[in-house]
Design a protein around this motif. Sequence first.
Motif, short mmCIF file in Angstrom:
data_model
loop_
_atom_site.label_atom_id
_atom_site.label_comp_id
_atom_site.label_asym_id
_atom_site.label_seq_id
_atom_site.Cartn_x
_atom_site.Cartn_y
_atom_site.Cartn_z
N GLU A 137 -16.78 -16.55 2.17
CA GLU A 137 -15.59 -15.79 1.81
C GLU A 137 -15.99 -14.49 1.13
OE1 GLU A 137 -13.04 -18.21 -0.55
OE2 GLU A 137 -12.61 -19.63 1.07
N VAL A 138 -15.12 -13.49 1.21
CA VAL A 138 -15.41 -12.18 0.59
C VAL A 138 -15.55 -12.33 -0.92
CG1 VAL A 138 -14.49 -9.88 0.14
CG2 VAL A 138 -14.26 -10.89 2.42
N GLN A 139 -16.59 -11.70 -1.48
CA GLN A 139 -16.75 -11.68 -2.93
C GLN A 139 -15.92 -10.53 -3.48
OE1 GLN A 139 -20.79 -11.73 -4.44
NE2 GLN A 139 -20.13 -11.00 -6.45
N VAL A 140 -14.80 -10.86 -4.05
CA VAL A 140 -13.85 -9.83 -4.51
C VAL A 140 -14.47 -8.97 -5.62
CG1 VAL A 140 -11.57 -9.44 -5.52
CG2 VAL A 140 -11.90 -11.26 -3.84
N THR A 141 -15.31 -9.57 -6.46
CA THR A 141 -15.93 -8.81 -7.56
C THR A 141 -16.93 -7.76 -7.05
OG1 THR A 141 -17.59 -10.56 -7.84
CG2 THR A 141 -15.62 -10.65 -9.25
N ALA A 142 -17.34 -7.86 -5.78
CA ALA A 142 -18.24 -6.87 -5.20
C ALA A 142 -17.49 -5.94 -4.25
CB ALA A 142 -19.38 -7.56 -4.45
N PHE A 143 -16.17 -6.03 -4.24
CA PHE A 143 -15.35 -5.16 -3.40
C PHE A 143 -15.00 -3.92 -4.22
CE2 PHE A 143 -11.30 -3.86 -1.42
CZ PHE A 143 -11.65 -3.92 -0.07
N PRO A 144 -15.25 -2.72 -3.68
CA PRO A 144 -15.17 -1.52 -4.52
C PRO A 144 -13.78 -0.91 -4.65
CG PRO A 144 -15.94 -0.92 -2.36
CD PRO A 144 -15.76 -2.41 -2.35
N HIS A 145 -12.80 -1.75 -4.89
CA HIS A 145 -11.48 -1.26 -5.23
C HIS A 145 -10.73 -2.38 -5.94
CE1 HIS A 145 -7.80 1.04 -5.20
NE2 HIS A 145 -8.42 2.04 -4.61
N LYS A 146 -10.03 -2.03 -7.01
CA LYS A 146 -9.31 -3.04 -7.78
C LYS A 146 -8.02 -3.51 -7.10
CE LYS A 146 -12.36 -3.15 -10.99
NZ LYS A 146 -13.29 -4.29 -11.03
N LYS A 147 -7.50 -2.72 -6.15
CA LYS A 147 -6.33 -3.14 -5.39
C LYS A 147 -6.80 -3.87 -4.13
CE LYS A 147 -3.02 0.26 -7.10
NZ LYS A 147 -1.97 1.23 -6.75
N TYR A 148 -7.36 -5.04 -4.33
CA TYR A 148 -7.99 -5.77 -3.23
C TYR A 148 -6.99 -6.10 -2.12
CZ TYR A 148 -10.28 -9.50 -0.63
OH TYR A 148 -10.78 -10.27 0.38
N ASP A 149 -5.85 -6.60 -2.47
CA ASP A 149 -4.88 -7.02 -1.46
C ASP A 149 -4.44 -5.86 -0.57
OD1 ASP A 149 -4.93 -9.67 -2.23
OD2 ASP A 149 -3.26 -9.46 -3.63
N GLU A 150 -4.39 -4.67 -1.14
CA GLU A 150 -3.97 -3.50 -0.36
C GLU A 150 -5.10 -2.97 0.54
OE1 GLU A 150 -2.10 -0.33 -2.48
OE2 GLU A 150 -1.05 -1.70 -3.85
N TYR A 151 -6.34 -3.18 0.14
CA TYR A 151 -7.46 -2.56 0.84
C TYR A 151 -8.32 -3.54 1.65
CZ TYR A 151 -6.74 1.97 -1.41
OH TYR A 151 -6.22 3.17 -1.80
N LYS A 152 -8.11 -4.83 1.49
CA LYS A 152 -9.00 -5.82 2.10
C LYS A 152 -9.03 -5.77 3.62
CE LYS A 152 -5.54 -9.54 1.95
NZ LYS A 152 -5.23 -10.88 1.38
N SER A 153 -7.96 -5.30 4.24
CA SER A 153 -7.90 -5.25 5.70
C SER A 153 -8.46 -3.96 6.28
CB SER A 153 -6.46 -5.44 6.18
OG SER A 153 -5.62 -4.41 5.68
N LYS A 154 -8.83 -3.02 5.41
CA LYS A 154 -9.38 -1.74 5.88
C LYS A 154 -10.87 -1.89 6.15
CE LYS A 154 -6.12 0.99 3.08
NZ LYS A 154 -5.41 1.73 4.12
N SER A 155 -11.30 -1.46 7.32
CA SER A 155 -12.73 -1.52 7.65
C SER A 155 -13.52 -0.42 6.96
CB SER A 155 -12.93 -1.42 9.17
OG SER A 155 -12.40 -2.54 9.82
N ARG A 156 -12.83 0.64 6.67
CA ARG A 156 -13.52 1.81 6.10
C ARG A 156 -12.52 2.59 5.25
NH1 ARG A 156 -14.79 3.76 10.74
NH2 ARG A 156 -16.77 2.65 10.89
N PHE A 157 -12.92 2.98 4.04
CA PHE A 157 -12.03 3.78 3.20
C PHE A 157 -12.84 4.50 2.12
CE2 PHE A 157 -11.94 -0.59 1.43
CZ PHE A 157 -12.30 -0.38 0.11
N LEU A 158 -12.20 5.48 1.51
CA LEU A 158 -12.80 6.19 0.38
C LEU A 158 -12.32 5.53 -0.91
CD1 LEU A 158 -12.44 9.94 1.44
CD2 LEU A 158 -14.41 8.41 1.72
N THR A 159 -13.18 5.53 -1.92
CA THR A 159 -12.87 4.85 -3.16
C THR A 159 -13.47 5.61 -4.33
OG1 THR A 159 -12.89 2.69 -4.27
CG2 THR A 159 -14.85 3.27 -2.95
N TYR A 160 -13.55 4.97 -5.49
CA TYR A 160 -13.92 5.70 -6.70
C TYR A 160 -15.09 5.10 -7.46
CZ TYR A 160 -10.96 2.07 -8.86
OH TYR A 160 -10.40 0.89 -9.25
N TYR A 161 -15.61 3.96 -7.02
CA TYR A 161 -16.83 3.41 -7.60
C TYR A 161 -17.52 2.57 -6.54
CZ TYR A 161 -14.66 -1.22 -8.16
OH TYR A 161 -14.07 -2.43 -7.93
#
Length: 306
Positions: A137-161
């Motif tokens: 399963e995806v490790q949410v703590t290693a996902f580079p956006h705090k709005k996980y539910d909104e961004y989890k389906s995106k294959s590619r995006f710009l972020t801030y950390y």
Amino acid sequence: MADRISILIITYNRPDDLLELLQNLSTQQHTDDVLEEILILNNASTEPYNKVTDYVVANPDLKITYIWSDENLGVAKGRNKLIPLSKGNLLLSIDDDMAFTKPDDLLRLSEMFNNNFFKAANTGIITFRVIYYENKEVQVTAFPHKKYDEYKSKSRFLTYYFAGGAHIMKREVITATGLYPADFHYGMEEYDLSYRTLNAGFTIGYDDAVTVMHKESPLGRQANYKKLQMQWVNKSKVAWRYLPVQYFVSTALGWGLQYLKTAKGHLGTFFASLWMIAKIPFGEKRSVVSSTTLEYLRKVEARLKY
């Protein structure tokens, strides 16, 4: 032509995991074309690494440099020790308890910045996908956006950390920003470098074209009040250094409440941390990011309050 990668690994008391990672890297294809070297820093481990050093000697094709430190430098100083020794124009940092999932992952990483999406955005750092080794399963703590539910389906995006244990960086980012903050022994060093990266004119991205498995438990690592303290103080430093002052106040208070909730006691450390944070405005220089960077942070929905 593919860019060449220097792999940076910091290890502490996980010889079996590190050996498995090196064995995993040996199965990667196209290493002659994309792999410049593997640099390993042993952060004063107390467990024997004989199996690792034997493997290094037996596999010169991996171009491994193994460095021993007499003290635990932490993550930031550890990377600061390895980066000046590296030669590749791409710097790949990966935790010692991870493994790649496809044999062409290094090739994919070497070409990632050439994607038109990232080229147009002048992206300098990319986090890739991390899943748990145990349940995939995806490790949410290693996902580079705090709005996980909104961004989890995106294959590619710009972020801030970026995620410290699974990212690749252009060398020119370090040339423009300098190294990691040497006063951060544990926690939040990625945020410090992220704000400097954005203010230098680069963006930060995420791409799920590469997936790594992480041997951390899906339940997460056990909370340690000392680590929580360092995260709280360091995140407050970051907010003071780079953000408008209201975010320093909200970060200090928000993380203080989180400390009380998670540490469950250790009030002496709590009040000591408050004192350390109260002194930040008198000892830390401010270098607030530009209005252009603040606009970018709002556009990518950065969480700035804490």
